[in-house]
Design a protein around this motif. Structure first.
Motif, mmCIF file in Angstrom:
data_model
loop_
_atom_site.group_PDB
_atom_site.id
_atom_site.type_symbol
_atom_site.label_atom_id
_atom_site.label_comp_id
_atom_site.label_asym_id
_atom_site.label_seq_id
_atom_site.Cartn_x
_atom_site.Cartn_y
_atom_site.Cartn_z
ATOM 1 N N GLU A 193 0.933 -1.125 -0.093
ATOM 2 C CA GLU A 193 -0.043 0.049 0.040
ATOM 3 C C GLU A 193 0.831 1.178 -0.062
ATOM 4 O OE1 GLU A 193 -3.064 -0.060 2.907
ATOM 5 O OE2 GLU A 193 -3.817 2.045 2.271
ATOM 6 N N GLY A 194 0.731 2.009 -1.089
ATOM 7 C CA GLY A 194 1.782 3.122 -0.936
ATOM 8 C C GLY A 194 1.354 4.140 -2.272
ATOM 9 N N ASP A 195 2.119 5.224 -2.554
ATOM 10 C CA ASP A 195 1.682 6.102 -3.579
ATOM 11 C C ASP A 195 2.811 6.162 -4.385
ATOM 12 O OD1 ASP A 195 1.257 8.854 -4.709
ATOM 13 O OD2 ASP A 195 -0.294 8.992 -3.254
ATOM 14 N N ILE A 196 2.454 6.349 -5.801
ATOM 15 C CA ILE A 196 3.584 6.492 -6.726
ATOM 16 C C ILE A 196 4.116 7.507 -6.578
ATOM 17 C CG2 ILE A 196 2.719 4.682 -8.406
ATOM 18 C CD1 ILE A 196 1.388 7.353 -9.873
ATOM 19 N N ARG A 197 3.796 8.528 -5.820
ATOM 20 C CA ARG A 197 4.703 9.738 -5.575
ATOM 21 C C ARG A 197 5.543 9.722 -4.477
ATOM 22 N NH1 ARG A 197 -0.533 13.488 -5.108
ATOM 23 N NH2 ARG A 197 -1.122 11.512 -4.034
ATOM 24 N N ASP A 198 5.339 8.464 -3.736
ATOM 25 C CA ASP A 198 6.529 8.457 -2.554
ATOM 26 C C ASP A 198 7.533 7.565 -3.158
ATOM 27 O OD1 ASP A 198 7.578 7.128 -0.552
ATOM 28 O OD2 ASP A 198 5.953 6.770 0.558
ATOM 29 N N ALA A 199 8.764 7.973 -3.508
ATOM 30 C CA ALA A 199 9.915 7.390 -3.884
ATOM 31 C C ALA A 199 10.351 6.012 -2.992
ATOM 32 C CB ALA A 199 11.218 8.326 -3.847
ATOM 33 N N LYS A 200 10.094 6.187 -1.603
ATOM 34 C CA LYS A 200 10.435 4.971 -0.675
ATOM 35 C C LYS A 200 9.549 3.853 -1.219
ATOM 36 C CE LYS A 200 12.965 6.856 3.005
ATOM 37 N NZ LYS A 200 12.352 7.708 4.438
ATOM 38 N N ALA A 201 8.196 4.084 -1.353
ATOM 39 C CA ALA A 201 7.413 3.278 -1.630
ATOM 40 C C ALA A 201 7.644 2.595 -2.975
ATOM 41 C CB ALA A 201 5.952 3.815 -1.642
ATOM 42 N N CYS A 202 7.839 3.361 -3.801
ATOM 43 C CA CYS A 202 8.319 2.943 -5.268
ATOM 44 C C CYS A 202 9.553 1.969 -5.174
ATOM 45 C CB CYS A 202 8.514 4.146 -6.197
ATOM 46 S SG CYS A 202 6.983 4.990 -6.625
ATOM 47 N N LYS A 203 10.493 2.397 -4.441
ATOM 48 C CA LYS A 203 11.766 1.867 -4.459
ATOM 49 C C LYS A 203 11.529 0.006 -3.936
ATOM 50 C CE LYS A 203 16.566 2.302 -3.097
ATOM 51 N NZ LYS A 203 16.879 2.682 -4.330
ATOM 52 N N ARG A 204 10.728 0.219 -2.750
ATOM 53 C CA ARG A 204 10.303 -1.094 -2.261
ATOM 54 C C ARG A 204 9.523 -1.961 -3.278
ATOM 55 N NH1 ARG A 204 5.923 -1.467 2.353
ATOM 56 N NH2 ARG A 204 5.705 -3.592 2.093
ATOM 57 N N ALA A 205 8.805 -1.325 -3.919
ATOM 58 C CA ALA A 205 7.935 -1.897 -4.916
ATOM 59 C C ALA A 205 8.483 -2.410 -6.131
ATOM 60 C CB ALA A 205 6.748 -1.005 -5.295
ATOM 61 N N VAL A 206 9.704 -1.756 -6.481
ATOM 62 C CA VAL A 206 10.214 -2.153 -7.886
ATOM 63 C C VAL A 206 11.201 -3.133 -7.508
ATOM 64 C CG1 VAL A 206 9.744 -0.205 -9.322
ATOM 65 C CG2 VAL A 206 11.867 -0.394 -7.890
ATOM 66 N N ALA A 207 11.635 -3.366 -6.187
ATOM 67 C CA ALA A 207 12.802 -4.346 -5.727
ATOM 68 C C ALA A 207 12.616 -5.817 -6.420
ATOM 69 C CB ALA A 207 13.070 -4.193 -4.386
ATOM 70 N N GLY A 208 13.661 -6.095 -7.179
ATOM 71 C CA GLY A 208 13.363 -7.625 -7.662
ATOM 72 C C GLY A 208 12.456 -8.059 -8.967
ATOM 73 N N VAL A 209 11.661 -6.901 -9.431
ATOM 74 C CA VAL A 209 10.910 -7.260 -10.354
ATOM 75 C C VAL A 209 11.286 -7.382 -11.718
ATOM 76 C CG1 VAL A 209 8.883 -6.196 -9.179
ATOM 77 C CG2 VAL A 209 9.970 -4.910 -10.787
ATOM 78 N N GLY A 210 10.675 -8.151 -12.735
ATOM 79 C CA GLY A 210 11.249 -8.164 -13.986
ATOM 80 C C GLY A 210 10.509 -7.260 -14.925
ATOM 81 N N VAL A 211 9.214 -7.058 -14.473
ATOM 82 C CA VAL A 211 8.475 -5.930 -15.471
ATOM 83 C C VAL A 211 7.628 -5.215 -14.638
ATOM 84 C CG1 VAL A 211 6.778 -8.092 -15.930
ATOM 85 C CG2 VAL A 211 6.743 -5.998 -17.266
ATOM 86 N N VAL A 212 7.617 -3.927 -15.008
ATOM 87 C CA VAL A 212 6.600 -3.053 -14.498
ATOM 88 C C VAL A 212 5.349 -2.735 -15.139
ATOM 89 C CG1 VAL A 212 6.189 -0.785 -13.317
ATOM 90 C CG2 VAL A 212 8.277 -1.952 -13.033
ATOM 91 N N VAL A 213 4.194 -2.884 -14.850
ATOM 92 C CA VAL A 213 2.886 -2.439 -15.724
ATOM 93 C C VAL A 213 2.309 -1.185 -14.967
ATOM 94 C CG1 VAL A 213 0.758 -3.246 -16.689
ATOM 95 C CG2 VAL A 213 2.771 -4.769 -16.439
ATOM 96 N N HIS A 214 2.456 -0.093 -15.516
ATOM 97 C CA HIS A 214 2.215 1.396 -14.723
ATOM 98 C C HIS A 214 0.874 1.575 -14.927
ATOM 99 C CE1 HIS A 214 2.123 4.876 -12.720
ATOM 100 N NE2 HIS A 214 2.607 5.522 -13.667
ATOM 101 N N LEU A 215 -0.195 1.217 -14.024
ATOM 102 C CA LEU A 215 -1.520 1.459 -14.370
ATOM 103 C C LEU A 215 -2.137 2.570 -13.493
ATOM 104 C CD1 LEU A 215 -2.867 -1.872 -15.246
ATOM 105 C CD2 LEU A 215 -2.256 -0.121 -16.794
ATOM 106 N N ALA A 216 -1.451 2.905 -12.208
ATOM 107 C CA ALA A 216 -1.844 3.733 -11.308
ATOM 108 C C ALA A 216 -1.918 5.353 -11.754
ATOM 109 C CB ALA A 216 -0.829 4.021 -10.131
ATOM 110 N N ALA A 217 -3.152 5.587 -11.684
ATOM 111 C CA ALA A 217 -3.283 7.045 -12.330
ATOM 112 C C ALA A 217 -4.516 7.634 -11.730
ATOM 113 C CB ALA A 217 -3.330 7.104 -13.666
ATOM 114 N N LEU A 218 -4.795 8.975 -11.774
ATOM 115 C CA LEU A 218 -6.123 9.232 -11.589
ATOM 116 C C LEU A 218 -6.701 9.429 -12.895
ATOM 117 C CD1 LEU A 218 -5.589 12.524 -9.178
ATOM 118 C CD2 LEU A 218 -6.635 10.355 -8.685
#
Ligand SMILES: NC(=O)c1ccc[n+]([C@@H]2O[C@H](COP(=O)([O-])OP(=O)(O)OC[C@H]3O[C@@H](n4cnc5c(N)ncnc54)[C@H](O)[C@@H]3O)[C@@H](O)[C@H]2O)c1
Length: 321
Positions: free
Chosen positions: A62-87
Motif C-alpha cells: 500500500e503506497g503512493d507512486i509519488r512516494d519514492a520510498k514506496a516505489c523503491k520497495r515496490a520495484v525491488a526484484g521485479v522483471g516487469v513493471v505495468v504502470h496503471l496507477a493514475a487518476l
C-alpha cells in the motif's frame, strides 16, 4: 518465474491483469494507494480475491507512486513493471488539473526513477484521449498527438514522453499502450457503461451529453489484458501501440444495447456537450496486431451482455451501490 509489479493493481484493469497472471501461475506485486476517487472498498475486495488466488505468489504494497520510498520497495526484484496507477477520467480532471499532473506526471517520473535494473521492462497504461479532437479516423500511432483537449489527456501524453526520455537515458525496454474506453466486470463506477447500467436499473435518468451521435471505440477488458500481457514480453526499445476494439458505437446505440440487456427502459436527461469530450475515438490496431499479436475478440454486443450479467449479479448480492 518473473515477478511483475502492477501499479494501480487494485483498480479495474489492474486487478483483471493481476488475476490473469496469477491464474497462469505467475508472481504479482501490486502497488496501490487505494485512492478514494471511487469507493476503496471495491479495491479492497479486488485485493482480497487476488490474495486468495495467488497466496504466497501475491503481494500488496500500500503506497503512493509519488512516494519514492514506496516505489523503491515496490520495484525491488521485479522483471516487469505495468504502470496503471493514475487518476483516470476526463471530466474530473477539468476540476483539479494540478492534482492530475501531480499523480499522473510526477508520480510516473518518481516511479521510473526508482528502477535501477536495466533489464526491467516497463509497460505504461496510456490513453486514446491523447488523440484529442483528431478527425482523421481510425487513429494511428503515427498521428500527431500534441493537442490534447483535457488535463487528463495532457497528463497521459506527458507520461509517454517521460517514458521515452527514461528509455533513452537508461535503455530499458518500454511499451506505451493507448487504451480505448475499457469496459467489463468491475469497471469503474463513474464510467459511462457502469453509470448508465446503474441508472437504468434504478429507474433514474441518464445524463446524456450532446445529441447521442458521439462515437466511442469500446474495448472489452479481457482483450486489453491480452494486449498488456503481450506487451510485457517485449524486450526491445520503445514503442507505442493502440489497444482498442477497432469499431465505433454511438452513444444512442450504447444506451439502447444496455437497456435491452437489462430489460428496462432508459430515461434520458439531455445535456449539452461537455468541454474536454471528443466526438469520436476509433483505434487503428494494425500495428498491435502485427507486433503484439493483439486481437480484439469481444464485440460490444457480447461484452455489454457480459457486463450486464455481472452487474445484475453483484447488485442483487448487495455488493454494488
Ligand atoms: N478504463 C479505461 O477506459 C481507461 C482508458 C484509457 C486509459 N486508462 C488508464 O488505465 C489505467 C487503469 O485504469 P482503470 O480504469 O483501471 O482505473 P482505476 O481507477 O480502477 O485504477 C487505477 C488505480 O490506481 C490507483 N492510484 C491512484 N492514484 C494513485 C497513487 N497516487 N499511487 C498509487 N496508486 C494510485 C487507484 O487506487 C486505482 O486502484 C489508468 O492509468 C488509466 O488512466 C483506462
Amino acid at each position: 518465474m518473473t515477478l511483475a509489479l502492477i501499479t494501480g493493481g487494485a483498480g479495474f484493469i489492474g486487478s483483471h491483469l493481476a488475476h490473469k497472471l496469477l491464474a497462469e501461475g505467475g508472481r504479482v506485486r501490486v502497488l496501490d494507494s487505494l485512492d478514494p476517487f471511487y469507493d476503496p472498498a471495491l479495491k479492497r475486495r479486488n485485493l482480497k480475491d487476488l490474495a486468495e488466488l495467488g497466496r504466497d505468489r501475491f503481494e500488496f504494497v500500500e503506497g503512493d507512486i509519488r512516494d519514492a520510498k514506496a516505489c523503491k520497495r515496490a520495484v525491488a526484484g521485479v522483471g516487469v513493471v505495468v504502470h496503471l496507477a493514475a487518476l483516470a477520467g476526463v471530466r474530473p480532471s477539468l476540476q483539479d488539473p494540478v492534482r492530475y499532473m501531480d499523480v499522473n506526471v510526477v508520480g510516473t517520473q518518481t516511479l521510473l526513477q526508482q528502477i535501477e535494473d536495466p533489464e526491467t521492462r516497463f509497460v505504461f497504461g496510456g490513453s486514446s484521449s491523447v488523440y484529442g479532437g483528431n478527425k482523421d479516423v481510425p487513429f494511428s500511432e503515427q498521428q500527431a498527438v500534441d493537442r490534447p483537449v483535457s488535463p487528463y489527456a495532457a497528463s497521459k501524453k506527458a507520461g509517454e514522453v517521460l517514458c521515452y526520455t527514461w528509455h533513452h537515458l537508461h535503455g530499458n525496454p518500454v511499451t506505451c499502450l493507448r487504451f480505448f474506453t475499457v469496459y467489463g466486470p468491475k469497471q469503474r463506477p463513474e464510467m459511462a457503461i457502469h453509470k448508465f447500467a446503474r441508472a437504468i436499473t434504478d429507474g433514474d435518468s441518464i445524463p446524456f451529453f450532446g445529441d447521442g451521435s458521439s462515437r466511442r471505440d469500446y474495448t472489452y477488458v479481457d482483450d486489453i489484458v491480452a494486449g498488456v500481457r503481450a506487451a510485457m514480453e517485449r524486450q526491445d526499445s520503445y514503442a507505442i501501440f493502440n489497444l482498442g476494439g477497432a469499431a465505433t458505437t454511438s452513444l444512442s446505440d450504447l444506451v439502447a444495447q444496455l437497456a435491452a440487456a437489462l430489460g428496462k427502459p432508459a430515461i434520458l436527461k439531455k445535456l449539452p456537450d461537455q468541454p474536454g469530450d471528443v466526438l469520436i475515438t476509433y483505434a487503428d490496431v494494425s500495428l498491435a496486431e502485427r507486433e503484439l499479436g493483439y486481437c480484439c475478440t469481444t464485440p460490444l454486443a457480447d461484452g455489454v451482455k457480459k457486463f450486464c450479467a455481472w452487474y445484475v449479479k453483484e447488485k442483487s448480492a448487495g455488493r454494488l451501490p
